[in-house]
Scaffold this motif. Structure first.
Motif, PDB file in Angstrom:
ATOM      1  N   PHE A  10       0.821  -1.310   0.000  1.00 28.93           N
ATOM      2  CA  PHE A  10       0.032  -0.080   0.033  1.00 28.93           C
ATOM      3  C   PHE A  10       0.949   1.183  -0.088  1.00 28.93           C
ATOM      4  O   PHE A  10       1.961   1.318   0.523  1.00 28.93           O
ATOM      5  N   GLU A  11       0.281   2.246  -0.390  1.00 31.81           N
ATOM      6  CA  GLU A  11       1.176   3.705  -0.508  1.00 31.81           C
ATOM      7  C   GLU A  11       0.627   4.117   0.918  1.00 31.81           C
ATOM      8  O   GLU A  11      -0.342   4.345   1.475  1.00 31.81           O
ATOM      9  N   THR A  12       1.940   4.505   1.595  1.00 24.29           N
ATOM     10  CA  THR A  12       1.839   5.234   2.916  1.00 24.29           C
ATOM     11  C   THR A  12       2.596   6.566   2.872  1.00 24.29           C
ATOM     12  O   THR A  12       2.323   7.296   1.989  1.00 24.29           O
ATOM     13  N   HIS A  13       3.979   6.654   3.468  1.00 20.25           N
ATOM     14  CA  HIS A  13       4.586   7.921   3.279  1.00 20.25           C
ATOM     15  C   HIS A  13       6.099   7.523   3.676  1.00 20.25           C
ATOM     16  O   HIS A  13       6.265   6.484   4.094  1.00 20.25           O
ATOM     17  N   GLU A  14       7.011   8.674   3.525  1.00 16.35           N
ATOM     18  CA  GLU A  14       8.655   8.388   3.829  1.00 16.35           C
ATOM     19  C   GLU A  14       8.651   8.019   5.424  1.00 16.35           C
ATOM     20  O   GLU A  14       9.587   7.126   5.474  1.00 16.35           O
ATOM     21  N   ARG A  15       7.987   8.218   6.305  1.00 12.29           N
ATOM     22  CA  ARG A  15       8.415   8.085   7.587  1.00 12.29           C
ATOM     23  C   ARG A  15       7.954   6.725   8.353  1.00 12.29           C
ATOM     24  O   ARG A  15       7.831   6.121   9.113  1.00 12.29           O
ATOM     25  N   GLY A  56       9.014   5.682  13.244  1.00  8.75           N
ATOM     26  CA  GLY A  56      10.154   5.562  12.271  1.00  8.75           C
ATOM     27  C   GLY A  56      10.894   4.216  12.060  1.00  8.75           C
ATOM     28  O   GLY A  56      11.932   4.194  11.458  1.00  8.75           O
ATOM     29  N   ALA A  57      10.332   3.196  12.635  1.00  7.74           N
ATOM     30  CA  ALA A  57      11.021   1.878  12.330  1.00  7.74           C
ATOM     31  C   ALA A  57      10.887   1.356  10.840  1.00  7.74           C
ATOM     32  O   ALA A  57      10.040   1.975  10.070  1.00  7.74           O
ATOM     33  N   SER A  58      12.005   0.683  10.304  1.00  8.33           N
ATOM     34  CA  SER A  58      12.003   0.477   8.951  1.00  8.33           C
ATOM     35  C   SER A  58      10.893  -0.743   8.749  1.00  8.33           C
ATOM     36  O   SER A  58      10.474  -0.811   7.926  1.00  8.33           O
ATOM     37  N   SER A  87      21.510   8.992   6.338  1.00 13.47           N
ATOM     38  CA  SER A  87      20.708  10.273   5.807  1.00 13.47           C
ATOM     39  C   SER A  87      20.191  11.183   6.945  1.00 13.47           C
ATOM     40  O   SER A  87      20.002  10.582   8.101  1.00 13.47           O
ATOM     41  N   ASP A  88      19.639  12.210   6.713  1.00 13.52           N
ATOM     42  CA  ASP A  88      18.757  12.994   7.848  1.00 13.52           C
ATOM     43  C   ASP A  88      17.341  12.302   8.101  1.00 13.52           C
ATOM     44  O   ASP A  88      17.035  12.275   9.090  1.00 13.52           O
ATOM     45  N   GLU A  89      16.889  11.661   7.038  1.00 16.20           N
ATOM     46  CA  GLU A  89      15.577  10.922   7.425  1.00 16.20           C
ATOM     47  C   GLU A  89      15.859   9.880   8.376  1.00 16.20           C
ATOM     48  O   GLU A  89      15.109   9.852   9.529  1.00 16.20           O
ATOM     49  N   ALA A  90      17.077   9.106   8.099  1.00 17.22           N
ATOM     50  CA  ALA A  90      17.131   8.151   9.137  1.00 17.22           C
ATOM     51  C   ALA A  90      17.621   8.675  10.592  1.00 17.22           C
ATOM     52  O   ALA A  90      17.331   8.041  11.610  1.00 17.22           O
ATOM     53  N   GLU A  91      18.325   9.764  10.561  1.00 13.06           N
ATOM     54  CA  GLU A  91      18.310  10.254  11.811  1.00 13.06           C
ATOM     55  C   GLU A  91      16.983  10.651  12.491  1.00 13.06           C
ATOM     56  O   GLU A  91      17.060  10.469  13.753  1.00 13.06           O
ATOM     57  N   TRP A  92      16.273  10.979  11.856  1.00 17.04           N
ATOM     58  CA  TRP A  92      14.933  11.317  12.484  1.00 17.04           C
ATOM     59  C   TRP A  92      14.325  10.135  13.022  1.00 17.04           C
ATOM     60  O   TRP A  92      13.821   9.931  14.158  1.00 17.04           O
ATOM     61  N   ARG A  93      14.404   8.913  12.302  1.00 14.51           N
ATOM     62  CA  ARG A  93      13.794   7.714  12.487  1.00 14.51           C
ATOM     63  C   ARG A  93      14.529   7.202  13.676  1.00 14.51           C
ATOM     64  O   ARG A  93      13.745   6.586  14.677  1.00 14.51           O
ATOM     65  N   LEU A  94      15.932   7.381  13.749  1.00 19.68           N
ATOM     66  CA  LEU A  94      16.700   6.727  14.862  1.00 19.68           C
ATOM     67  C   LEU A  94      16.417   7.289  16.356  1.00 19.68           C
ATOM     68  O   LEU A  94      16.078   6.752  17.172  1.00 19.68           O
ATOM     69  N   ALA A  95      16.245   8.757  16.065  1.00 14.33           N
ATOM     70  CA  ALA A  95      15.938   9.496  17.336  1.00 14.33           C
ATOM     71  C   ALA A  95      14.576   9.035  18.018  1.00 14.33           C
ATOM     72  O   ALA A  95      14.631   9.199  19.107  1.00 14.33           O
ATOM     73  N   HIS A  96      13.667   8.665  17.003  1.00 12.23           N
ATOM     74  CA  HIS A  96      12.537   8.487  17.574  1.00 12.23           C
ATOM     75  C   HIS A  96      12.178   7.078  17.840  1.00 12.23           C
ATOM     76  O   HIS A  96      11.779   6.885  19.178  1.00 12.23           O
ATOM     77  N   VAL A  97      12.351   6.203  17.153  1.00 17.85           N
ATOM     78  CA  VAL A  97      11.943   4.885  17.336  1.00 17.85           C
ATOM     79  C   VAL A  97      12.783   4.225  18.685  1.00 17.85           C
ATOM     80  O   VAL A  97      12.447   3.200  19.030  1.00 17.85           O
ATOM     81  N   LEU A  98      14.053   4.568  18.603  1.00 14.82           N
ATOM     82  CA  LEU A  98      14.944   4.157  19.500  1.00 14.82           C
ATOM     83  C   LEU A  98      14.636   4.771  21.043  1.00 14.82           C
ATOM     84  O   LEU A  98      15.655   4.503  21.867  1.00 14.82           O
TER      85      LEU A  98
END
Ligand SMILES: NC(=O)c1ccc[n+]([C@@H]2O[C@H](COP(=O)([O-])OP(=O)(O)OC[C@H]3O[C@@H](n4cnc5c(N)ncnc54)[C@H](O)[C@@H]3O)[C@@H](O)[C@H]2O)c1
Ligand SMILES: NC(=O)c1ccc[n+]([C@@H]2O[C@H](COP(=O)([O-])OP(=O)(O)OC[C@H]3O[C@@H](n4cnc5c(N)ncnc54)[C@H](O)[C@@H]3O)[C@@H](O)[C@H]2O)c1
Lengths: 564, 564
Positions: free
Chosen positions: B87-92, B478-480, B507-518
């Motif tokens: 399904f289409e979702t979004h980048e994050r 933000g989990a992958s 990437s900056d996007e990964a930075e956001w993900r890591l900072a949140h989901v961890l």
């Protein structure tokens, strides 16, 4: 902690939270506990036995307090009705995530649940109670209406006009039957043993007239049938006596079902030959004799239904276990006719159709009437049953709490409806945002082998991966709040299901949310049925562009064989 | 469909998918099936009985194909190892959402599971098998190491130097014990009845030396203890004979536990007085007599452990049910000593600590050594056990498949580590992105009343709302990829648990993900324990700024009383 109080959601367009999603969650929680809506608001019980909206009054207060300050990049976590945490997430994430009543399977019994409930550790969320999207008895009427509409479509070219529906029971849920029959244009004969129940339904306008005289009832029914006029007639009597008598007379209705409380042979079903008062006395003086008679009566009742079927009537079970009881009582042919989900609802589920509902946060009924008209324009031409439902619902169904509407829409329709509503809010045509949700009883959101997933074609009835995937994808696709529950409908141990709600506040962000989650959500219904081998679902997936890698559907543009 | 093949994940920095998250999911799926990693790759079995990575080879292929074309705003849904929808979702949003082995509780038995598995409808995902983050036996060693490190901290000032650990069993999991003891600086005496098992562990370098002579074993142990040198000694013998003998001699170790396969009195435990060969004969000739003797031996074995405890030793159960068996065999005091989770692991869980792990997609061990050094610098000073683990793991633990590392980090540490790794990738210090995940056995991700949630302070052991909330919040944060499984570790019916993996691609996007989901992920561990009444967890929540509305923690800045 706090004393009992009367809850009523704020109305209007003034925001008291930091965003409309939080505001909507708060108002819908409160609306679930509105005395017009909830069965027992003092105990936070909304409906369905003990289905609650919050663990206790302290938890309720904390939820409201938290929603008032919750930022647009934060998410509140609710564990069995208690607000346990707030974490920073992002703008497109849900504002609330809810898990209610879930137990490790080995411990998933009412006994263990009650023990934990007694300690204040868990709450029964039912389906829409703990997920803050219950909208009163409209849902019950509409489910019955939709089932009968499916019967009409499958057997009578789309309408029950000039058709006679015979059924039993005018209780809590069964009481919706006469209205659902006439809303479908049909003529109903409903047998009910309890005069008080009949009077209540006639007084409420759900049932047109009643009599204790079978001949009179049949005369009225015949007249209406010949004139092709909708009419509902309640007959004071016992199904186990009247239905065999009709068989003897060779009087064969077009459709037969039943909503007596057959699931409970002692507290529910009334055996032949007894008035309600006599039944009550026998119940307490000799419960074993009561059950013996009750089981024998159910066998006779079911046998008459099978006889109607043999004589050409369309017969189905409405989830009250009459077939099971009759079989246990020795009637071997009890399972001759099907349950309502496999027979009528599943074809709707295959298209992702299910009980889509919406609520006007303005509190103004006009907002709902406007949305009614828009839905009618958008879908009415292609869907006669839907059009009739909306017209009649507008006339006949009283609002409870915040004005709301329900109707069944499928994949490709729900997102269109959601975007239309959002547009209306944006243009100022509605006085406040619209909340869009659904029952957990939906196409792709529930695993319940005795009800919604009974008799799946591939035997996957008990697999609960699906409702969990539904909750996860809706969380990723823009829902405003998402819930996962256990035990709704059929009780602890018997079901796992998920809910989602999304708010149309007229913003671009809401547009994104609506366009996505109103596809993923019904999309899961199509996918779940396509995966189980239902051809119509596979066709819908193909035609409407759902990607299913395991079936090779929609992946042509890049199936990876060309990939790196 | 396809024939059996050998799978090995691609290495290096060349992207074959449309993003590193998809690439990581693909490589980790493949890595789980690498013959160096998987127990039985031909049948897609990774570990833990029948824990699989994909439903079948066709499903495996379709998953890989789909990941190769999956866009950065799409999400793949996997139902019990089969890719059912995109399904289409979004980048994050997560790129993959997984649900494995879940069943409606009433049907949650091995029998029904096997029936569905036989029809090809479901898959046993274990914990990290079906969620694509298994990293070989490193995880087992590290769990044992961490338990002993907790013992050392609680009882011996942080190290096992000069301390003697007595235990039994050098099998699949128990074989990690000698190495885990010496890595903690201690002296181990491990009793094992099967000479082949002993030789294997000595040959692999997991165990230092062995003997069949008790006096010799005790001499070696005493020498090492006095010199405060790490040493592991395997003694060929039977726990049910040797341990009572040691009690008689008054020889009291500092720590006693056991990993003989006591959970299975017929196929696992070997009764006193029998060699392995004799045991095998009795097993088939007279299974009842075998079980009788086995149960009596377990009672004697457990009784000796309780005697050690009375004499001052630290004694704990390692989840093999020896206490339960001994009690069934009539030894009333069997439950005198605690299980390892309540005794040693729960205090770690209270801080959100659990088995954090990471994998170098480059395939280059140097990348892991570099991350080892960074973790050592960042956390080594304040955490002696962690420092020792990392140094020794680097020396002693062979990589299997893609190079990986595991270590226990808590709330406030995991996000720091993740951001450090992301920074290293960004700066080009590592050759390719790092994948960060964890076991489902973690602080806030599992409900398992016989293991991870045994004996929760408030009695909430069986409540499964928590792992579901864990999966939902990680999906929003933000989990992958995110997974929910049933039955891992303890089997169908006994557990519900969730996993999450996130990719540090610089990437900056990964930075956001890591900072949140961890934060959300270990945060759930803190919240779950704080909610259950554990003071340390409440303190951690307060000190590290986790918001818990129901406990009034962290909500001061805006608790709604001032709100709109
Ligand atoms: N979705 C579904 O599957 C679904 C929906 C609605 C109802 N149901 C089932 O239908 C049944 C009815 O539900 P309800 O809430 O209306 O229950 P209820 O107990 O409120 O009402 C049952 C009614 O049946 C009447 N009755 C009992 N025995 C009778 C007899 N022999 N002849 C005539 N009338 C008799 C009672 O007087 C009562 O009015 C239940 O078993 C329920 O589970 C299932
Ligand atoms: N996290 C946990 O709770 C956890 C972790 C590891 C192991 N365990 C439990 O520990 C047990 C061992 O696991 P495993 O994978 O190593 O099992 P395994 O069957 O591979 O090994 C058991 C070993 O014990 C030996 N043994 C049996 N009876 C003996 C006796 N009387 N005296 C001496 N040796 C004897 C066997 O020869 C065998 O080598 C299992 O019950 C497992 O469930 C639990």
């Amino acid at each position: 902690m706090s004393a009992v109080r009367t809850i009523r959601a704020p109305r209007g367009s003034t925001l008291t939270c930091r965003g409309w999603q939080q505001e909507a969650a708060m108002r819908m929680l409160m609306n679930n506990l509105d005395p017009e809506v909830a069965e027992n608001p003092d105990q936070l019980i909304v409906y369905g036995g003990t289905g609650k909206a919050a663990r206790n009054w302290e938890a309720f207060e904390r939820i409201v307090e938290t929603l008032k300050v919750l930022r647009n990049d934060e998410t509140l976590l609710v564990q069995s009705g208690k607000p346990v945490a707030v974490f920073e997430t992002h703008e497109r994430a849900p504002r609330v995530l809810i898990a209610n009543s879930l137990l490790v399977p080995k411990w998933a019994t009412w006994e263990h649940f009650w023990e934990l409930e007694g300690k204040g550790l868990i709450m029964f969320g039912q389906m829409t109670a703990g997920s803050w999207i219950y909208i009163g008895s409209q849902g019950i009427i509409q489910g019955t209406y939709e089932t009968l509409a499916a019967v009409a479509r499958q057997h009578f070219g789309g309408s029950l006009e000039g058709r006679v529906v015979l059924t039993g029971g005018l209780g809590g849920m069964g009481g919706a039957q006469p209205l659902a029959i006439t809303m479908n244009g049909g003529v109903g004969l409903i047998i009910e043993v309890d005069e008080r129940r009949i009077r209540r339904r006639v007084d409420m306008g759900y049932c047109d007239r009643w009599t204790a005289d079978l001949d009179e009832a049949l005369r009225w029914v015949e007249e209406a049938r010949q004139k092709r006029e909708p009419l509902s007639v309640a007959l004071l009597g016992n199904c186990a006596e009247v239905e065999p008598e009709l068989v003897r007379r060779g009087w064969i209705p077009d459709v037969v079902t039943d909503q007596t409380s057959a699931h409970d042979p002692l507290g529910g079903y009334v055996p032949a030959g007894l008035t309600v008062a006599e039944a009550e006395r026998l119940r307490s003086s000799d419960p074993e004799e009561y059950v013996r008679r009750s089981m024998a009566s159910m066998a006779a009742h079911c046998e008459a239904m099978v006889a109607f079927q043999k004589a050409g009537a369309v017969v189905f079970d409405y989830g009250n276990n009459l077939r099971g009881q009759a079989k246990a009582a020795g009637f071997d042919e009890a399972f001759s006719y099907p349950g309502f989900v496999p027979a009528y609802i599943r074809p709707l589920f295959e298209e992702g159709k299910g009980p889509f509902r919406w609520v006007a946060l303005s509190g103004d009924p006009e907002d709902i009437y406007k949305t009614d008209r828009v839905i009618l324009e958008e879908f009415g031409r292609e869907n006669e049953g839907l059009a009739r439902w909306l017209r009649l619902a507008g006339e006949k169904i009283p609002f409870q709490g915040l004005p709301a509407r329900i109707c069944w829409l499928g994949y490709g329709e729900r997102d269109r409806a959601g975007l239309l509503f959002n547009h209306m809010v944006k243009k100022g045509e509605l006085k406040a945002p619209i909340v869009i949700g659904r029952d957990h009883l939906d196409a792709g959101s529930v695993a319940s082998p005795y009800r919604e997933t009974e008799g799946m074609r591939d035997g996957s009835d008990a697999i609960a991966d699906w409702p969990i995937l539904n909750a996860l994808i809706n969380t990723a696709a823009g829902a405003s709040w998402v819930s996962v529950h256990h035990g709704g409908g059929v009780g602890i141990g018997y079901s796992i299901h998920a809910g989602q709600v999304v708010v149309a506040d007229g913003s671009d962000e809401a547009e994104w949310r609506l366009a996505h989650v109103l596809r993923t959500d019904p999309g899961m219904g199509v996918v779940r049925h396509a995966d189980a081998g239902y051809e119509r679902a596979q066709q819908v997936a193909r035609e409407r562009g759902i990607k299913m890698p395991s079936l090779g559907i929609g992946m042509d543009a890049g199936n990876g064989r060309q990939g790196g």
